[in-house]
Design an enzyme around this catalytic site. Structure first.
Site, short mmCIF file in Angstrom:
data_model
loop_
_atom_site.label_atom_id
_atom_site.label_comp_id
_atom_site.label_asym_id
_atom_site.label_seq_id
_atom_site.Cartn_x
_atom_site.Cartn_y
_atom_site.Cartn_z
N GLU A 1 73.38 6.13 34.58
CA GLU A 1 74.51 6.47 33.70
C GLU A 1 74.27 5.95 32.29
O GLU A 1 74.60 6.61 31.30
CB GLU A 1 75.81 5.89 34.27
CG GLU A 1 76.23 6.59 35.54
CD GLU A 1 77.36 5.85 36.25
OE1 GLU A 1 78.39 6.46 36.46
OE2 GLU A 1 77.19 4.67 36.59
N SER B 1 81.29 -2.32 42.49
CA SER B 1 82.61 -2.20 41.88
C SER B 1 83.33 -3.52 42.05
O SER B 1 83.19 -4.18 43.08
CB SER B 1 83.39 -1.08 42.56
OG SER B 1 84.77 -1.27 42.39
N HIS C 1 72.31 26.67 38.16
CA HIS C 1 73.79 26.61 38.14
C HIS C 1 74.31 25.57 39.13
O HIS C 1 75.43 25.69 39.63
CB HIS C 1 74.41 27.98 38.46
CG HIS C 1 73.83 29.09 37.66
ND1 HIS C 1 74.37 29.52 36.47
CD2 HIS C 1 72.73 29.87 37.86
CE1 HIS C 1 73.65 30.51 35.98
NE2 HIS C 1 72.63 30.74 36.80
N LYS D 1 81.19 0.33 47.02
CA LYS D 1 80.54 1.08 45.95
C LYS D 1 79.16 0.54 45.57
O LYS D 1 78.95 -0.66 45.50
CB LYS D 1 81.42 1.07 44.68
CG LYS D 1 82.65 1.93 44.76
CD LYS D 1 82.38 3.42 44.91
CE LYS D 1 81.88 4.06 43.64
NZ LYS D 1 82.93 4.16 42.61
#
Ligand code: ARG
Length: 469
Positions: free
Chosen positions: A300, A287, A160, A293
């Site tokens: 991804e 970024s 979880h 970043k």
């Protein structure tokens, strides 16, 4: 539309050729040309068989073979002129051969594009599965190396997405390894299912000519472990069946689910909140706006590509569903999703290997997270069980201890023994020993558990499996 008779191979009964728009709409050579090596291998085997049974002469066979070899050479050098007017890879190659070799007019004897394309695709699947198995092995080797480099590191395992129990990082990584191992095996099974030769099924009902299907199958390597030819057993099913396409795409989609879950773990672990791992710069991007970043783009995209792999599977399932037997032109649409699944699975396996290969774990952060004594609450219940407390009561008692720790804002292992013993008298003076992480892990010694002896065994197992090929 031109009123001249069609020049395409099937043009005999037509008084006019297809509309320009129809040609554009129906061509498949733009994507099925990649089947050329398999198509040529199939045509060589087929013509060898025709010579074997006396339907063409040996000289004709040799001329066909030489012509096909020359065409393959041209294709590989990028010199072959593909013509979309000739619809597909099969007709392009046959027409090119016809221009060079008079005997080419006999090549299509006892054959249809229906059994031809089924054969090409089975050869493709056998090849593709082998390639993907190798690439999966590459990712597994990268994974084994990360596990080896960080063999002593412990992390919390999660359910979880809440901290659950402590494990060796290697145990977590070996969970990924198992997933990839099943993918490897699954592609092996697809290749086994592909290993039946369709040639001879013709368009739907075989042929009246005295062909030798077993001969063709043997030449093409559609043989069992003992070298015995394997030919498909029902001509109608042979040209209608697209199970392999679905199975192959399903194997790719399942692999996609696996890499997506691996990627998700890595995305979480690389976030500032976890900081367990630093992903390689070579597989991340920055970024355009925020200078600080470093985004986990390869992960991804691995997660994103899995959607595409599932989509391809769905396309194939929907394509085959409800089609009347046998061949229908709809089935030409079976190739783009298969090729896309192959290409994307191949590159995903490589990118996964690259990403894993450059990862650096953060020992301090992992140690900090795994030091949480609550991770051993279950072990504390087991402690009570060994003192004779029924597990349900033990679970309840430990729950009360956890509550007490929370209420008094004291770490669970720092609670005074007298307080704990009030909850259940079975808690003795040795109860805090449960929180010794090394001792706790050593007890998890059964097969498949995360204890050090088992993890060591798994290292040996994976080194053997991955070193063998
Ligand atoms: N390009 C076709 C396909 O991929 C080849 C088979 C054509 N057969 C036919 N009966 N038109 O499905």
């Amino acid at each position: 539309m031109a009123k001249k008779s069609s020049h395409v191979t099937w043009g005999g009964r037509f008084s006019a050729g297809p509309a320009e728009l129809m040609l554009q709409f129906s061509e498949s050579v733009s994507f099925d040309r990649r089947l050329a090596p398999f198509d040529i291998a199939g045509s060589k085997a087929h013509s060898a068989m025709l010579a074997h049974v006396g339907l063409i002469t040996k000289a004709e066979r040799d001329a066909i073979h030489a012509g096909l070899d020359a065409i393959l050479e041209e294709i590989q050098q990028g010199k072959f002129e593909w013509d979309t007017k000739l619809e597909d890879v099969h007709m392009n190659i046959e027409q090119a051969l016809t221009k060079r070799v008079p005997a080419a007019a006999k090549l299509h004897t006892a054959r249809s594009r229906n059994d031809q394309v089924a054969t090409d695709m089975r050869l493709f699947f056998k090849h593709a599965c082998g390639v993907l198995q190798q690439k999966i092995r590459g990712a597994q080797r990268a994974l084994l190396e990360v596990a080896d480099t960080n063999a002593q590191m412990l992390i919390p395992g999660y359910t979880h997405l809440q901290r659950a129990q402590p494990v060796y990082l290697a145990h977590h990584l070996f969970a990924w390894m198992e997933m990839l191992e099943r993918d490897h095996a699954r592609f092996g099974e697809v290749a086994t299912h592909a290993n039946w030769c369709p040639l001879g099924a013709g368009a739907i009902a075989g042929t009246t000519l005295p062909i030798d299907r077993e001969f063709t199958a043997t030449v093409l390597g559609f043989v069992d472990a003992k070298g015995r030819p394997q030919v498909t057993q029902n001509s109608m099913d042979t040209v209608a069946d697209r199970d392999l396409f679905i199975e192959f795409a399903a194997a790719c989609a399942t692999f996609g689910v696996h890499i997506s879950r691996i990627a998700e773990d890595l995305i979480l672990w690389s976030s500032a909140e976890f900081k367990f791992v630093d992903l390689p710069d070579a597989f991340c991007t920055g970024s355009s706006l925020m200078p600080q970043k470093k985004n986990p783009d390869s992960c991804e995209l691995l997660r994103g590509k899995s959607a595409r792999l599932q989509g391809n599977l769905h396309t194939l399932l929907t394509l085959a569903k409800g089609l009347p037997l046998t061949y229908n032109r709809d089935l030409q649409e079976d190739k783009p999703p298969v090729f896309d699944s192959f290409d994307q699975t191949a590159i995903c396996a490589d990118v996964l290997a690259g990403t894993l290969g450059g990862m650096r774990f953060n020992p301090a952060r992992c140690a900090e997270a795994v030091a949480d004594p609550l991770l051993l609450a279950t072990d504390l219940a087991d402690y009570l069980v060994l003192k004779g407390v029924p597990f349900r009561d033990a679970h309840h008692a430990v729950g009360a201890v956890v509550r007490l720790a929370e209420k008094t804002n004291v770490e669970i292992n720092k609670l005074p023994t007298e307080e704990v013993a009030k909850i259940n008298p079975a808690f003795g003076s040795d109860w805090v020993e449960v929180f010794d992480l090394g001792r706790a892990l050593a007890k998890r010694a059964g097969t498949g558990m995360p204890g050090p002896a088992q993890v060591k065994k798994q290292f040996a197992r994976w080194k053997k499996i991955l070193g063998e090929e």
